[in-house]
Design an enzyme around this catalytic site. Sequence first.
Site, PDB file in Angstrom:
ATOM      1  N   TYR A  54       0.831  -1.213   0.000  1.00  0.00           N
ATOM      2  CA  TYR A  54       0.000   0.000   0.000  1.00  0.00           C
ATOM      3  C   TYR A  54       0.865   1.262   0.000  1.00  0.00           C
ATOM      4  CZ  TYR A  54      -3.867  -3.110   1.177  1.00  0.00           C
ATOM      5  OH  TYR A  54      -4.806  -4.116   1.166  1.00  0.00           O
ATOM      6  N   GLU A 139      16.375   7.406 -14.304  1.00  0.00           N
ATOM      7  CA  GLU A 139      15.170   8.050 -13.785  1.00  0.00           C
ATOM      8  C   GLU A 139      15.383   8.396 -12.317  1.00  0.00           C
ATOM      9  OE1 GLU A 139      10.605   6.890 -12.504  1.00  0.00           O
ATOM     10  OE2 GLU A 139      11.738   5.514 -13.787  1.00  0.00           O
ATOM     11  N   GLU A 148      14.182  15.032  -0.019  1.00  0.00           N
ATOM     12  CA  GLU A 148      14.918  13.773  -0.175  1.00  0.00           C
ATOM     13  C   GLU A 148      15.676  13.691  -1.499  1.00  0.00           C
ATOM     14  OE1 GLU A 148      11.665  14.000   0.361  1.00  0.00           O
ATOM     15  OE2 GLU A 148      11.064  12.827   2.119  1.00  0.00           O
ATOM     16  N   THR A 190       4.180  24.083 -14.778  1.00  0.00           N
ATOM     17  CA  THR A 190       5.420  23.708 -15.461  1.00  0.00           C
ATOM     18  C   THR A 190       6.492  24.767 -15.259  1.00  0.00           C
ATOM     19  OG1 THR A 190       4.344  22.322 -17.132  1.00  0.00           O
ATOM     20  CG2 THR A 190       6.450  23.324 -17.741  1.00  0.00           C
ATOM     21  N   GLY A 352       1.400 -12.978  -1.878  1.00  0.00           N
ATOM     22  CA  GLY A 352       1.013 -12.150  -0.741  1.00  0.00           C
ATOM     23  C   GLY A 352       1.712 -12.647   0.509  1.00  0.00           C
ATOM     24  N   CYS A 379       2.900 -18.243  -6.281  1.00  0.00           N
ATOM     25  CA  CYS A 379       3.573 -18.102  -4.990  1.00  0.00           C
ATOM     26  C   CYS A 379       2.612 -18.480  -3.855  1.00  0.00           C
ATOM     27  CB  CYS A 379       4.117 -16.683  -4.840  1.00  0.00           C
ATOM     28  SG  CYS A 379       5.307 -16.499  -3.492  1.00  0.00           S
ATOM     29  N   PHE A 380       2.085 -17.523  -3.122  1.00  0.00           N
ATOM     30  CA  PHE A 380       1.113 -17.786  -2.068  1.00  0.00           C
ATOM     31  C   PHE A 380      -0.103 -18.516  -2.641  1.00  0.00           C
ATOM     32  CE2 PHE A 380      -2.091 -16.582   1.141  1.00  0.00           C
ATOM     33  CZ  PHE A 380      -1.372 -16.773   2.317  1.00  0.00           C
ATOM     34  N   GLU A 403       3.385 -19.925   8.527  1.00  0.00           N
ATOM     35  CA  GLU A 403       3.357 -18.467   8.412  1.00  0.00           C
ATOM     36  C   GLU A 403       2.230 -17.889   9.255  1.00  0.00           C
ATOM     37  OE1 GLU A 403       3.271 -14.962   4.959  1.00  0.00           O
ATOM     38  OE2 GLU A 403       3.120 -17.071   4.387  1.00  0.00           O
ATOM     39  N   ARG A 469       9.218 -16.450   1.520  1.00  0.00           N
ATOM     40  CA  ARG A 469       9.899 -16.979   2.701  1.00  0.00           C
ATOM     41  C   ARG A 469       9.521 -18.425   2.994  1.00  0.00           C
ATOM     42  NH1 ARG A 469       8.317 -11.773   4.546  1.00  0.00           N
ATOM     43  NH2 ARG A 469      10.120 -10.381   4.631  1.00  0.00           N
ATOM     44  N   HIS A 514       7.456 -16.360  -9.501  1.00  0.00           N
ATOM     45  CA  HIS A 514       6.642 -15.254 -10.040  1.00  0.00           C
ATOM     46  C   HIS A 514       6.888 -15.121 -11.547  1.00  0.00           C
ATOM     47  CE1 HIS A 514       5.109 -13.374  -6.301  1.00  0.00           C
ATOM     48  NE2 HIS A 514       6.170 -13.930  -5.769  1.00  0.00           N
ATOM     49  N   GLU A 516       5.204 -13.676 -13.736  1.00  0.00           N
ATOM     50  CA  GLU A 516       4.838 -12.359 -14.286  1.00  0.00           C
ATOM     51  C   GLU A 516       6.053 -11.443 -14.422  1.00  0.00           C
ATOM     52  OE1 GLU A 516       4.047 -11.914  -9.772  1.00  0.00           O
ATOM     53  OE2 GLU A 516       4.053 -13.478 -11.308  1.00  0.00           O
TER      54      GLU A 516
END
Length: 542
Positions: A54, A139, A148, A190, A352, A379-380, A403, A469, A514, A516
């Site tokens: 998030y 970038e 920062e 701008t 997840g 995965c999960f 877990e 994990r 994964h 993807e």
Amino acid sequence: MTRFIFITGGVVSSLGKGLSSAALGALLQARGFKVRLRKLDPYINVDPGTMSPYQHGEVYVTDDGAETDLDLGHYERFTGISSRRSDSVTTGRIYSDVIAKERRGDYLGATIQVIPHITDAIKDWIKADIQDEDFVLCEIGGTVGDIESLPFLEAIRQFANEVGRERAMFVHLTLVPWIPAAGELKTKPTQHSVKELQSVGIQPDILLCRCDREVPADSRRKIAQFCNVAPTAVIQALDVDTIYAVPQAYHAEGYDDEVLRHFGLTAPAPDLSKWDEVVSRIRQPEGEVTIAIVGKYTSLLDAYKSLAEALRHGGIANNTKVNLDWIDSEVFEREDAVQHLEGVHGILVPGGFGERGAEGKIQAVRFARERQIPYFGICFGMQMAVIEAARHLAGIAGASSTEFGPAAEPVVGLMTEWVRGNMLEKRGKDSDLGGTMRLGAYECALTPGSLVSSIYGNKATISERHRHRYEVNHNYKERLEKVGLKFSGMSPDGVLPEIVEIPGHPWFVGVQFHPELKSRLFEPHPLFTSFIGAAVTQSRLV
């Protein structure tokens, strides 16, 4: 001679610096140049590995195990070039390296300061691990004006002076908003953003102006005059209906021509025919399917950015529009799955962490298995598929994952050591979170004659990227295979289950890795191509 292009952003975040960088890389590549893309992020975390989805969105993992920003996924999907650990750095990483050197005495007693020590470290990172690339695109994360970002802006200012302006250029992405009450586009944001950039000593060479409509010629001239750039260097970046139309849109505006003009280079016009073909398939598909994604971070879709794009790649390969139905897995813990999943053509449970929403994911797996709907667990999602089979096919009522806490039947558990190549890797449950995962590319041995073996072209072994994990406990393998869950992919040493499938089901595959993360626009991942193909078949049965 390598040339460097620095891409900064102003006014607001989320304007699309990552896509702009990826699109420019693709255009330069299409003109015959060799490119490399990098991301310099100003946050103090060492990497995004321990950040909430998030907060940060997806964590993108490279072959060499670096946890990075999701923009590196855009870079790979647009250019087909695999990123490396050296292509991503944060303020936290820079400071960690500098402090480690100070503790070793490498600075010979000097007082450590932002200038020169931090900025020198940033510059070293920019030019490290470069081979024969013609262009390196860097970038800079965040927005000009953020406190920062200041060390990074100072570092790229110094860098440009050191290599010479004939080898460096600055691109600044800003917003030109439409104000309905005034009935016009406003250039002031701008102007102020460029003024902020100039205050730290950087004069942009090209302005990318994000807008939702054409910027009139007089507005472009106004921007050019106030921002001290050539009128041809004010490039409008209009909204498009698909991100894969961005390279063509930028080329039409003269973006890549302006870059070459700055460096005094000439090159053949880019061949964008394959991009045109992809966009045509996206805009005029032959059919469509609906895929339900049952996850726990569905309120922030950036958490599943690579997943969404990989599904679209599978759709492009099948000339099919893929509609994504994002469903919070917790809803199945309160309501019947039927009302949410009835009529979908495929169900995917993604990765997840943590127990929240796990029971809902298990219900989604059971629905797909019993209703004969194509299922893809990642995965999960694979772990939940194994737990579902253990509970409802093998009768192991206490099947769960450690877990979630102590488990009577630890079908999924924390592995403390495994083999990678010729090395034994170890971890412990109390290790730093950033160091307890199996990260990066690992090999997987496929079972001949299995579904996944055919999907991968009957290869004996494959290599895929991991980020997790916990592992499926291979001690349950025999019991689960007796009830129909086939372990069709294992680590080369036979210890870690990597892939499961259900023979006889229309399409039921769970993978620990994964996939993807390795799907690219012009090389869709075979698992996603096959999954969407199965969904197309399912759509004809509904």
